[in-house]
Design an enzyme around this catalytic site. Sequence first.
Site, mmCIF file in Angstrom:
data_model
loop_
_atom_site.group_PDB
_atom_site.id
_atom_site.type_symbol
_atom_site.label_atom_id
_atom_site.label_comp_id
_atom_site.label_asym_id
_atom_site.label_seq_id
_atom_site.Cartn_x
_atom_site.Cartn_y
_atom_site.Cartn_z
ATOM 1 N N HIS A 1 -30.620 -16.637 -7.924
ATOM 2 C CA HIS A 1 -30.549 -17.627 -9.012
ATOM 3 C C HIS A 1 -30.964 -19.027 -8.528
ATOM 4 C CE1 HIS A 1 -28.628 -15.307 -12.373
ATOM 5 N NE2 HIS A 1 -28.436 -14.488 -11.365
ATOM 6 N N THR A 2 -31.529 -19.102 -7.349
ATOM 7 C CA THR A 2 -32.021 -20.392 -6.865
ATOM 8 C C THR A 2 -33.417 -20.690 -7.405
ATOM 9 O OG1 THR A 2 -32.623 -19.176 -4.869
ATOM 10 C CG2 THR A 2 -30.668 -20.563 -4.736
ATOM 11 N N SER B 1 -48.069 3.864 -21.243
ATOM 12 C CA SER B 1 -47.262 3.982 -20.021
ATOM 13 C C SER B 1 -46.593 5.343 -20.008
ATOM 14 C CB SER B 1 -46.200 2.890 -19.972
ATOM 15 O OG SER B 1 -45.242 3.186 -18.966
ATOM 16 N N GLY C 1 -35.074 -1.619 -14.410
ATOM 17 C CA GLY C 1 -33.792 -2.227 -14.745
ATOM 18 C C GLY C 1 -32.788 -2.194 -13.602
ATOM 19 N N SER D 1 -37.308 -5.435 -9.909
ATOM 20 C CA SER D 1 -38.424 -6.066 -10.587
ATOM 21 C C SER D 1 -39.575 -5.140 -10.945
ATOM 22 C CB SER D 1 -38.944 -7.291 -9.826
ATOM 23 O OG SER D 1 -39.436 -8.198 -10.789
ATOM 24 N N SER E 1 -40.475 -5.291 -13.755
ATOM 25 C CA SER E 1 -41.179 -6.190 -14.683
ATOM 26 C C SER E 1 -42.299 -6.947 -13.963
ATOM 27 C CB SER E 1 -40.208 -7.151 -15.357
ATOM 28 O OG SER E 1 -39.449 -7.873 -14.418
ATOM 29 N N ASP F 1 -40.005 -13.274 -8.623
ATOM 30 C CA ASP F 1 -40.406 -11.871 -8.651
ATOM 31 C C ASP F 1 -41.918 -11.725 -8.603
ATOM 32 O OD1 ASP F 1 -37.731 -11.683 -9.068
ATOM 33 O OD2 ASP F 1 -37.850 -10.714 -11.026
ATOM 34 N N TYR G 1 -27.211 -14.238 -18.055
ATOM 35 C CA TYR G 1 -28.269 -14.924 -17.331
ATOM 36 C C TYR G 1 -28.553 -16.289 -17.960
ATOM 37 C CZ TYR G 1 -32.756 -15.386 -14.857
ATOM 38 O OH TYR G 1 -33.789 -15.817 -14.067
HETATM 39 P P1 ADP Z 1 -36.311 -5.033 -13.644
HETATM 40 O O1 ADP Z 1 -37.441 -5.986 -13.525
HETATM 41 O O2 ADP Z 1 -35.131 -5.379 -12.790
HETATM 42 O O3 ADP Z 1 -36.702 -3.606 -13.430
HETATM 43 P P2 ADP Z 1 -36.367 -6.012 -16.337
HETATM 44 O O4 ADP Z 1 -35.402 -5.910 -17.469
HETATM 45 O O5 ADP Z 1 -36.774 -7.340 -15.878
HETATM 46 O O6 ADP Z 1 -35.763 -5.134 -15.143
HETATM 47 O O7 ADP Z 1 -37.687 -5.234 -16.708
HETATM 48 C C1 ADP Z 1 -37.619 -3.896 -17.164
HETATM 49 C C2 ADP Z 1 -38.484 -3.730 -18.396
HETATM 50 O O8 ADP Z 1 -39.881 -3.873 -18.029
HETATM 51 C C3 ADP Z 1 -38.398 -2.343 -18.997
HETATM 52 O O9 ADP Z 1 -37.297 -2.234 -19.887
HETATM 53 C C4 ADP Z 1 -39.742 -2.233 -19.711
HETATM 54 O O10 ADP Z 1 -39.705 -2.930 -20.937
HETATM 55 C C5 ADP Z 1 -40.680 -2.983 -18.771
HETATM 56 N N1 ADP Z 1 -41.316 -2.060 -17.806
HETATM 57 C C6 ADP Z 1 -41.168 -2.064 -16.473
HETATM 58 N N2 ADP Z 1 -41.896 -1.073 -15.906
HETATM 59 C C7 ADP Z 1 -42.530 -0.436 -16.908
HETATM 60 C C8 ADP Z 1 -43.438 0.661 -16.972
HETATM 61 N N3 ADP Z 1 -43.832 1.334 -15.894
HETATM 62 N N4 ADP Z 1 -43.887 1.033 -18.200
HETATM 63 C C9 ADP Z 1 -43.494 0.373 -19.303
HETATM 64 N N5 ADP Z 1 -42.657 -0.671 -19.293
HETATM 65 C C10 ADP Z 1 -42.163 -1.090 -18.128
HETATM 66 MG MG MG Z 2 -37.365 -8.034 -14.045
#
Ligand code: ADP
Ligand code: MG
Length: 393
Positions: free
Chosen positions: A35-36, A68, A135, A139, A141, A185, A235
Amino acid sequence: MTTPDAATALFHDLTGRTPDGVWSAPGRVNLIGEHTDYNDGFVLPFAIPHRTYAAVGIRDDRRIRVASTFADAPVEFALDELAPLFPTAPGREPAAPEWAAYPLGVAWALQLAATGSGAELRGVDIAISSDVPIGAGLSSSAAIEGATASALNDLWRTGLDRTTLAGIGRRAENEAVGAPTGIMDQMASMLGEPDAALFLDCRTLDAHPVSLGMAGLALLIIDTRVSHAHSTGGYRERRASCEKGAAVMGVPALRDVSVDDLPRARELMDDVTFRRVRHIVTENQRVLDTVRTLRESGARAIGDLLVASHASMRDDFEISVPELDTAVESALDAGALGARMTGGGFGGAAIALVEEGAVQAVSDAVTAAFAASGFAAPHIFTVTPSAGAHREA
Ligand code: ADP
Ligand code: MG
């Protein structure tokens, strides 16, 4: 089937042809500095071996289609329709399914960054597969953003550097998805290097690899399988407290508050805000201490800093959950050199630094502690620092 092959196969199912290329970007784990990032501070993440792959091909028209292996159906828009879709206003029904807002948001943000550059923004088909746990605080995401941004940057010949592409991923996440995350990230996913962590100054975006010296050691990830959700309550609340703390201290960001300022901070604010501030201020110092310790003495010497970081997140920032505390405590009891929760909190994963010979014993102890507490079995694996985003084929 390997994950890159799965992306190519999905691309073939979608289009009947082979992709023009496959690009990939890794997930990341944060060694310390939680969180920095949105406080303009310091972080020390590294890219993990788990990656997201994007098989991408140019189309003859100006449409963009994303698919996906993780989603039921592809999503398609005209390239010129993306601008009115984003940014997504808070509280507004999203224009695209949430998962598709990540790659589509990247395409949108890249379009904006490329405006006037003469780049040729042609239609594309994008097929995505991933072995980054979703999730889990690793990351996925940033991995989907990084794979998409790298692919489009090459195919559209926008020629942007990695730091700029990281910013495009962040913009997509903030403004298209609506998750108010910092830059860590995306920087880790774009700039990661084998054998090194990335010491990142989130104010200046100065990034330096720091050798981890992991010989004889292993880093365990303990995925609690408690899913976190960035876009929701906790968050945002923590961010708001940090902004309030900075305002009370009269500085642009908590980065500008030092450990020596903490007694004054305690006088000026309520207890909850003060504890949020104290976490950020001490955590920034712990990142600096960790970098110095790694350089002087190697990874074996950073255990206590990891433990102090966890205590600060548990007690001052209050973002841990019982599963994360159990993971950390049972790993330490079984002989881990250090352990802490990692990522945004409220679920996700913990890390444990262990002697290579102790991997099995620590894993077994954590699994047993979860069972004894009635928690679902954690997913435990080791990671090594890995390469950032690149073209695969
Ligand atoms: P984290 O980054 O910790 O895994 P986030 O909530 O930031 O969790 O991101 C997860 C979200 O990113 C998923 O719920 C989805 O919407 C999207 N996502 C991540 N990877 C994929 C993938 N391979 N295909 C489709 N969506 C994805
Ligand atoms: Mg994320």
